[in-house]
Design a protein around this motif. Structure first.
Motif, PDB file in Angstrom:
ATOM      1  N   ARG A   5     -24.205   0.573 -21.775  1.00 52.02           N
ATOM      2  CA  ARG A   5     -23.663   0.713 -20.274  1.00 52.02           C
ATOM      3  C   ARG A   5     -22.553   0.716 -20.036  1.00 52.02           C
ATOM      4  O   ARG A   5     -21.646  -0.241 -20.557  1.00 52.02           O
ATOM      5  CB  ARG A   5     -24.524  -0.279 -19.384  1.00 52.02           C
ATOM      6  N   ARG A   6     -21.865   1.689 -19.369  1.00 48.73           N
ATOM      7  CA  ARG A   6     -20.569   1.479 -19.166  1.00 48.73           C
ATOM      8  C   ARG A   6     -20.125   0.832 -17.645  1.00 48.73           C
ATOM      9  O   ARG A   6     -20.180   1.184 -16.497  1.00 48.73           O
ATOM     10  CB  ARG A   6     -19.876   3.120 -18.747  1.00 48.73           C
ATOM     11  N   ASN A   7     -19.850  -0.510 -18.012  1.00 47.32           N
ATOM     12  CA  ASN A   7     -19.649  -1.251 -16.637  1.00 47.32           C
ATOM     13  C   ASN A   7     -18.426  -2.183 -17.024  1.00 47.32           C
ATOM     14  O   ASN A   7     -18.392  -3.060 -16.116  1.00 47.32           O
ATOM     15  CB  ASN A   7     -20.993  -2.297 -16.695  1.00 47.32           C
ATOM     16  N   ARG A   8     -17.648  -2.055 -17.636  1.00 50.09           N
ATOM     17  CA  ARG A   8     -16.262  -2.734 -17.733  1.00 50.09           C
ATOM     18  C   ARG A   8     -15.182  -1.693 -17.425  1.00 50.09           C
ATOM     19  O   ARG A   8     -14.764  -0.540 -18.034  1.00 50.09           O
ATOM     20  CB  ARG A   8     -15.884  -3.034 -19.313  1.00 50.09           C
ATOM     21  N   MET A   9     -14.663  -2.105 -16.204  1.00 46.75           N
ATOM     22  CA  MET A   9     -13.721  -1.057 -15.478  1.00 46.75           C
ATOM     23  C   MET A   9     -12.358  -1.527 -15.410  1.00 46.75           C
ATOM     24  O   MET A   9     -12.214  -2.739 -15.102  1.00 46.75           O
ATOM     25  CB  MET A   9     -14.382  -0.953 -14.157  1.00 46.75           C
ATOM     26  N   TYR A  10     -11.515  -0.714 -15.541  1.00 49.04           N
ATOM     27  CA  TYR A  10      -9.953  -1.033 -15.508  1.00 49.04           C
ATOM     28  C   TYR A  10      -9.475  -0.043 -14.243  1.00 49.04           C
ATOM     29  O   TYR A  10      -9.562   1.035 -14.354  1.00 49.04           O
ATOM     30  CB  TYR A  10      -9.342  -0.674 -16.848  1.00 49.04           C
ATOM     31  N   PHE A  11      -8.882  -0.736 -13.646  1.00 47.47           N
ATOM     32  CA  PHE A  11      -8.027  -0.029 -12.629  1.00 47.47           C
ATOM     33  C   PHE A  11      -6.438   0.341 -12.990  1.00 47.47           C
ATOM     34  O   PHE A  11      -5.717  -0.497 -13.060  1.00 47.47           O
ATOM     35  CB  PHE A  11      -8.007  -0.724 -10.947  1.00 47.47           C
ATOM     36  N   PHE A  12      -6.244   1.615 -12.958  1.00 46.34           N
ATOM     37  CA  PHE A  12      -4.722   2.159 -13.171  1.00 46.34           C
ATOM     38  C   PHE A  12      -4.203   2.506 -11.951  1.00 46.34           C
ATOM     39  O   PHE A  12      -4.278   3.136 -11.285  1.00 46.34           O
ATOM     40  CB  PHE A  12      -4.768   2.845 -14.044  1.00 46.34           C
ATOM     41  N   TYR A  13      -3.012   1.583 -11.578  1.00 45.59           N
ATOM     42  CA  TYR A  13      -2.299   1.977 -10.365  1.00 45.59           C
ATOM     43  C   TYR A  13      -0.758   1.161 -10.147  1.00 45.59           C
ATOM     44  O   TYR A  13      -0.661   0.446 -11.002  1.00 45.59           O
ATOM     45  CB  TYR A  13      -2.887   1.390  -9.090  1.00 45.59           C
ATOM     46  N   LYS A  14       0.199   1.621  -9.305  1.00 44.91           N
ATOM     47  CA  LYS A  14       1.289   1.080  -9.343  1.00 44.91           C
ATOM     48  C   LYS A  14       1.256  -0.135  -8.629  1.00 44.91           C
ATOM     49  O   LYS A  14       0.603  -0.211  -7.616  1.00 44.91           O
ATOM     50  CB  LYS A  14       2.124   2.064  -8.562  1.00 44.91           C
ATOM     51  N   HIS A  15       1.573  -1.253  -9.190  1.00 46.41           N
ATOM     52  CA  HIS A  15       1.308  -2.594  -8.652  1.00 46.41           C
ATOM     53  C   HIS A  15       2.489  -2.942  -7.486  1.00 46.41           C
ATOM     54  O   HIS A  15       3.438  -3.850  -8.001  1.00 46.41           O
ATOM     55  CB  HIS A  15       1.396  -3.598  -9.684  1.00 46.41           C
ATOM     56  N   ASP A  16       2.508  -2.409  -6.250  1.00 50.50           N
ATOM     57  CA  ASP A  16       3.349  -2.620  -5.336  1.00 50.50           C
ATOM     58  C   ASP A  16       2.297  -3.212  -4.190  1.00 50.50           C
ATOM     59  O   ASP A  16       1.111  -3.116  -4.473  1.00 50.50           O
ATOM     60  CB  ASP A  16       4.251  -1.529  -4.517  1.00 50.50           C
ATOM     61  N   ASP A  17       3.020  -4.153  -3.310  1.00 52.43           N
ATOM     62  CA  ASP A  17       2.045  -4.789  -2.228  1.00 52.43           C
ATOM     63  C   ASP A  17       1.190  -4.085  -1.379  1.00 52.43           C
ATOM     64  O   ASP A  17       0.274  -4.382  -1.253  1.00 52.43           O
ATOM     65  CB  ASP A  17       3.053  -5.809  -1.560  1.00 52.43           C
ATOM     66  N   GLU A  18       1.794  -2.914  -1.157  1.00 53.65           N
ATOM     67  CA  GLU A  18       0.889  -2.057  -0.211  1.00 53.65           C
ATOM     68  C   GLU A  18      -0.278  -1.601  -0.967  1.00 53.65           C
ATOM     69  O   GLU A  18      -1.155  -1.382  -0.248  1.00 53.65           O
ATOM     70  CB  GLU A  18       1.835  -1.003   0.457  1.00 53.65           C
TER      71      GLU A  18
END
Length: 267
Positions: free
Chosen positions: A4-17
């Motif tokens: 099952r595909r249940n391990r999720m990684y979020f890729f994004y720019k880590h700014d406060d907003e």
């Protein structure tokens, strides 16, 4: 039984907003049984948050993995070619997933090999340009057959999904991503009695290999674009480009096909 595909990684720019906007998605993922991980190598679902450029970076920085699913979430007012969802519309995401409105699309990528040594992948396109304000010369081979001698600003070699990006801006054709192929488009070719090129974009089967042999005279600093990144490598002699056996699996809405995206974006 498949894992099952249940391990999720979020890729994004880590700014406060942006982190404030991402947190509800993280909470939603956990609520629906996903394990959110901080290391993309441990994930089997990679979610890009931003725009199409962010999606390209997510694929590149996580190694063009073909053993996981990629999904794009837009932070803009409209969806992109790789972003089927918008960040604030979590209800739509849940509804689409629960009613099976989501499907997996496989996008082809190209593999670029420089001087039979270093290899790179591209989801949109590979572009080759002079690093200085000067035309340069390349011999173009198709499956080791000499096709033409090019002199000009450079060339773009695009995937079908990349056909709507840089390639389209130089009047290349828009290609259905169901066709496994690559498209070659010229950048300001010089045509005279000495140099003669086809003068138009051409499309090669995914089973063919394109080779660009760069003339050493005045070409010490070619600039090679890999999607939205650039490499400057000295003294390149040969570039081999072909469709890779690897594909990028993306999550998209069934009612948001490639041609619906083209119509929404350009018409």
């Amino acid at each position: 039984m498949p894992e099952r595909r249940n391990r999720m990684y979020f890729f994004y720019k880590h700014d406060d907003e942006l982190m404030k906007r991402v947190q509800p998605l993280v909470n939603l993922a956990k609520e629906y049984g996903f394990v959110v991980v901080d290391d993309h190598t441990k994930a089997n679902v990679i979610v890009s948050i931003g725009d199409d450029g962010s999606f390209l970076q997510a694929v590149r920085q996580t190694g063009f993995r073909d053993d996981c699913l990629y999904a794009g979430i837009s932070t803009l007012s409209s969806r992109g070619f790789y972003c089927d969802f918008q960040i604030e519309d979590t209800e739509h995401m849940v509804q689409a997933a629960s009613s099976e409105q989501i499907e997996v699309r496989r996008y082809p990528i190209i593999e670029v090999t420089i001087d039979n040594a270093a290899s790179f992948f591209c989801l949109n396109e590979c572009s080759i340009r002079s690093g200085i304000i000067k035309t340069f010369v390349m011999d173009v081979f198709i499956d080791d057959l000499h096709f033409e001698t090019f002199r000009g600003d450079g060339m773009i070699v695009a995937t079908p999904t990349g056909s709507t990006a840089y390639n389209k801006s130089v009047n290349g054709a828009v290609v259905d991503p169901l066709l496994p192929c690559i498209q070659v488009s010229e950048l300001a070719s010089l045509n005279n009695n000495r140099y003669r090129t086809l003068g138009s974009s051409f499309i090669l089967s995914g089973k063919r290999k394109l080779t660009l042999k760069i003339s050493p005279e005045g070409n010490h600093y070619p600039l090679i674009g890999m999607d939205n990144e650039a490499l400057s490598i000295r003294h390149i002699e040969k570039i081999d480009i072909a469709l890779s056996n690897r594909v990028i699996k993306t999550v998209r809405l069934k009612d948001n096909s490639f041609w619906e995206k083209v119509k929404r974006t350009f018409l």
